[in-house]
Enzyme design. Structure first.
Site, PDB file in Angstrom:
ATOM      1  CG  HIS A 577      30.564  34.378  40.922  1.00 44.34           C
ATOM      2  ND1 HIS A 577      31.833  35.453  39.760  1.00 44.34           N
ATOM      3  CD2 HIS A 577      31.187  34.030  41.123  1.00 44.34           C
ATOM      4  CE1 HIS A 577      32.467  34.887  40.432  1.00 44.34           C
ATOM      5  NE2 HIS A 577      32.858  33.950  41.482  1.00 44.34           N
ATOM      6  CD  GLU A 578      30.264  31.980  44.297  1.00 47.09           C
ATOM      7  OE1 GLU A 578      30.821  30.841  43.904  1.00 47.09           O
ATOM      8  OE2 GLU A 578      30.765  32.590  44.121  1.00 47.09           O
ATOM      9  CG  HIS A 581      32.320  29.026  40.287  1.00 51.00           C
ATOM     10  ND1 HIS A 581      34.123  29.498  39.359  1.00 51.00           N
ATOM     11  CD2 HIS A 581      32.816  30.334  41.159  1.00 51.00           C
ATOM     12  CE1 HIS A 581      34.825  30.825  40.412  1.00 51.00           C
ATOM     13  NE2 HIS A 581      33.699  31.178  40.690  1.00 51.00           N
ATOM     14  CD  GLU A 639      37.049  33.036  40.752  1.00 48.20           C
ATOM     15  OE1 GLU A 639      35.910  33.566  41.439  1.00 48.20           O
ATOM     16  OE2 GLU A 639      36.613  32.348  41.734  1.00 48.20           O
ATOM     17  CG  ASP A 643      32.697  38.239  37.558  1.00 45.55           C
ATOM     18  OD1 ASP A 643      32.956  37.637  38.908  1.00 45.55           O
ATOM     19  OD2 ASP A 643      34.251  38.427  38.191  1.00 45.55           O
ATOM     20  CG  HIS A 706      38.933  36.048  42.684  1.00 44.61           C
ATOM     21  ND1 HIS A 706      39.541  35.557  43.951  1.00 44.61           N
ATOM     22  CD2 HIS A 706      37.639  35.951  42.942  1.00 44.61           C
ATOM     23  CE1 HIS A 706      38.493  34.892  44.320  1.00 44.61           C
ATOM     24  NE2 HIS A 706      37.492  34.937  43.792  1.00 44.61           N
ATOM     25  NE  ARG A 712      35.118  39.448  40.597  1.00 47.23           N
ATOM     26  CZ  ARG A 712      34.790  38.580  41.695  1.00 47.23           C
ATOM     27  NH1 ARG A 712      35.486  38.957  42.876  1.00 47.23           N
ATOM     28  NH2 ARG A 712      34.529  37.848  41.516  1.00 47.23           N
TER      29      ARG A 712
END
Length: 744
Positions: A577-578, A581, A639, A643, A706, A712
């Site tokens: 996920h990060e 980004h 976000e 995800d 989010h 999610r």
């Protein structure tokens, strides 16, 4: 039976038998003995084979203490009456949702909160105890303990009373009219002056002025000027009269009534304060508006501000005076990034046209709203009553929890030194590095397979992924014997026994720190602002860095003894996920060095925008059933993209690991009917089980970038063909889209 009869007969005639009879009986007994031996041998062999098969089955199970514990919490979470292809979130979380109870003091229960609660208890223990080995602790830790002790000392807070705060209001700010009634004199009112004095204690009232990494040159800092905050956070709260707006005005009334006997103007003042803020709110930009209108940001220099946008408010002088709080003299050449320009222009006009009494009342209200929680019980209770309505809670956190959070929020790196020494295992750092390496490689393959990108843009994207810097667990200086860096960080954090005095000092120290960094060089490898003692993870586009604090490197997201499918489905998805980004709607605008400059071709950008629109539309159609309100797909797009990319990159990384390490992962007891790949998704979904009050859910939908946790899980999995394969789902079933959205 015959043999049995003969044996018995012979036994009965033991002393009177002839020799012929004895010979016959001897051979018969040998034959019977052989038959018995054969039976015994066969029975033993059968038992051994059966035990061998049983042992082989046990070898396929992970029976370590961790695995037994993991199996227990997953079995307590899954609802097997739900078809995973129809609704995987309620399949993975259904039983947990039925049994979970929302804490009375938070308005939400989720896996993150459970970890936060344990972290709070650990921090309370650390701050309550003293060094046990007789060593002299760093001053930073001593002052963190002093701050905590002053916070939990409620009798001391009562003795301090309200005078320290009222003294500042009256001597520095020019008084609070609502407390003084008709006698307040507006002759000395000066808007710029009061805003500057407030900025020493609180950022975000009306205007926000902060130091941040320059977006076009990530090696330096610049000044960011933009809109401030609202008391109710978002414009939508002000659009209709609700229990929340009524509670907000009651908060104002109760706080004023608790501080004065002069009540003649309170009702009218409260009405005027609220009307002014409601007017201000109509010009406040939402998160989605900020994303859509980012190109309206003006980048200029201090010397050119007055020429950059028309307003009667002297922003040049306001910035110069603000930075003097940190002893920084601004240069005409210092860069200023001005966002929400329309807000700045309109609010400047509104404030200058409004009666001074109303403006002064509002500005001091916002200051007091944020200070109420640090004051005596009768003042705190006015805030707590409002929070109960705003958050949907029915109680407050314990005082020790509140104080531990306050110290951790403001001196988190000092707290982290204690936490890392006692609770963090460095094996987690090493294993996380390996997972990051594998997921980074997986993401690079995904980038290379993006057929909608031209080769040049694709090559740059792969290079960016390759050089993402990683912070894992904690910065090295936290655990070092050399405490110089820690001591320098908290050199001004010197606290005594008076909590309210400590809080007011903290606010001033934070303001000076922010302004003081302006002319420093950006360290791209420095840990971010949030400490290791948080349950979270981060990507910073301006430094192209990912951070995974010690607080999140624990079960169910990570455990050194966990099967890899749980670690990849947990912390692996967070890592993916990060990393993603860096390539979402915002991160993709920054190059590998963190500079916000064009580095993709126009055609690739156009292709990206088409794909992100699919994500926006998909999530905008999700309804949060309990409040009958849809997710804001524009607001949450970054976000959601992260995800979707995160679950894919982590799953592919796990597949690659499993191929290189066959038969290493064992299944969990009671869950052995699920494959390792199915367990990856089950573990992932469990990490997002959550339950809210209506008020909390409403606030999340309005303010959070989010999506609600349910989506999610459902959103990314509905777009992932590998999920369909693993659970034998048919596109078009409840949990599987036919036309899948895919950015990465």
């Amino acid at each position: 039976m015959d043999n049995e009869h003969n044996i018995n007969s012979s036994s009965q005639r033991l002393l009177g038998e002839s020799s012929t009879t004895r010979s016959y009986n001897r051979w018969l007994m040998v034959l019977i003995a052989l038959l018995l031996a054969s039976t015994i041998i066969f029975s033993v062999f059968f038992a051994l084979e059966k035990n061998k098969k049983k042992t082989k089955g046990d070898d396929d199970l992970c029976l370590t203490p961790y695995c037994i514990k993991a199996a227990d919490y997953l079995l307590d979470s899954i609802d097997e009456t739900v078809n995973p292809c129809e609704d995987f979130y309620h399949f993975a979380c259904g039983t947990w949702l039925k049994t979970a109870r929302i804490p009375e003091d938070t308005g939400v229960q989720n896996i993150f909160n459970l970890l936060d609660t344990q972290l709070d208890l650990n921090i309370i223990d650390l701050l309550s105890s003293q060094s046990s080995n007789g060593t002299i602790e760093p001053k930073a830790i001593i002052n963190a303990r002093n701050l905590y002790d002053s916070c939990i000392n409620e009798s001391g807070i009562e003795i301090d009373g309200v005078e320290p705060v009222l003294s500042i209001i009256n001597k520095e700010f020019g008084g609070w009219p609502i407390l003084q009634g008709p006698s307040w004199n507006d002759s000395t009112f000066n808007l710029v002056d009061i805003l500057l004095k407030l900025r020493k204690y609180d950022d975000g009232i009306i205007f926000s002025v902060v130091t941040a990494t320059n977006q076009e040159n990530s090696s330096i800092y610049d000044i960011e000027l933009g809109q401030g905050t609202l008391g109710l956070q978002e414009t939508e709260y002000y659009n209709n009269e609700t229990d929340i707006t009524a509670a907000y005005r009651q908060f104002m009334t109760d706080l004023a009534m608790a501080l004065t006997n002069e009540t003649s103007t309170i009702a009218n003042d409260v009405s005027a304060i609220y009307s002014l803020e409601k007017n201000i709110s109509q010009y406040h930009w939402t998160e989605s508006e900020q994303r859509l209108r980012d190109n309206e940001t003006i980048r200029t220099h201090v010397g050119n501000i007055s020429e950059s946008f028309m307003t009667n408010f002297n922003f040049t002088d306001y910035l110069r005076q603000s930075y003097l709080i940190g002893n920084i003299t601004l240069l005409d050449t210092d860069i200023v990034s001005i966002s929400e320009v329309a807000y700045l222009v309109n609010i400047s006009s509104i404030l200058q046209q409004a009666p001074p009494r109303v403006v002064q009342n509002y500005l001091i209200w916002r200051f007091m709203m944020n200070r109420a929680s640090s004051m005596p019980r009768r003042i705190r209770s006015t805030r707590e009553q409002f929070d109960r309505v705003f958050k949907g809670t029915s109680a407050e956190p314990s005082r020790t929890t509140t104080c531990a959070n306050y110290v951790n929020d403001n001196m988190g790196f000092a707290v982290s030194r204690l936490y890392v020494q006692q609770y963090f295992n460095d094996i987690a750092r090493n294993q996380s590095k390996e997972i990051i390496k594998n997921i980074r490689s997986s993401m690079m393959v995904m980038l290379q397979k993006a057929t909608w990108m031209d080769d040049k843009s694709k090559a740059k994207a792969v290079e960016k992924a390759k050089v993402i810097y990683e912070n894992i667990g904690y910065p090295d200086y936290i655990a070092s014997d050399n405490t110089t860096q820690l001591e320098l960080m908290y050199a001004e954090y010197i606290f005594n026994t008076s909590y309210i005095s400590n809080v007011l000092q903290m606010q001033q120290v934070k303001a000076r720190e922010d302004f003081r960094t302006l002319h420093e060089v950006v360290d791209h490898h420095a840990w971010g602002d949030l400490p290791p003692t948080v349950v979270n993870a981060f990507y910073e586009p301006s430094t192209n860095a990912i951070s995974f604090p010690a607080g999140i490197l624990q079960m169910p997201y990570f455990n050194k003894d966990a099967p890899k499918y749980l670690n990849y489905g947990g912390i692996g998805m967070v890592i993916g996920h990060e990393i993603t980004h860096g390539f979402d709607d915002d991160g993709r605008q920054y190059d590998q060095d963190g500079n916000r400059i064009p580095w993709w071709s126009n055609d690739t950008i156009s292709q990206f925008n088409q794909r992100k629109q699919c994500i926006i539309d998909q999530y905008s159609n999700y309804t949060v059933a309990q409040i009958h309100k849809n997710i804001n797909g524009e607001q949450t797009q970054g976000e959601n993209i992260a995800d979707n990319g995160g679950i894919k990159s982590s799953f592919f990384a796990y597949q690659n690991w499993a191929k290189e390490n066959p038969n290493v992962d064992k299944r969990l007891p009671g869950l052995n009917k699920y494959s390792e790949e199915q367990m990856f998704f089950i573990g992932y979904a469990h990490g997002w089980c959550a339950k809210f009050t209506d008020a909390y859910a409403y606030n999340r939908v309005l303010t959070d970038v989010h999506s609600i946790p349910e989506f999610r899980v459902l959103g990314p999995l509905s777009n992932f063909a590998e999920f369909d394969r693993v659970f034998s789902c048919t596109p078009g079933q409840g949990n599987s889209r036919v036309n899948k959205c895919a950015v990465w």
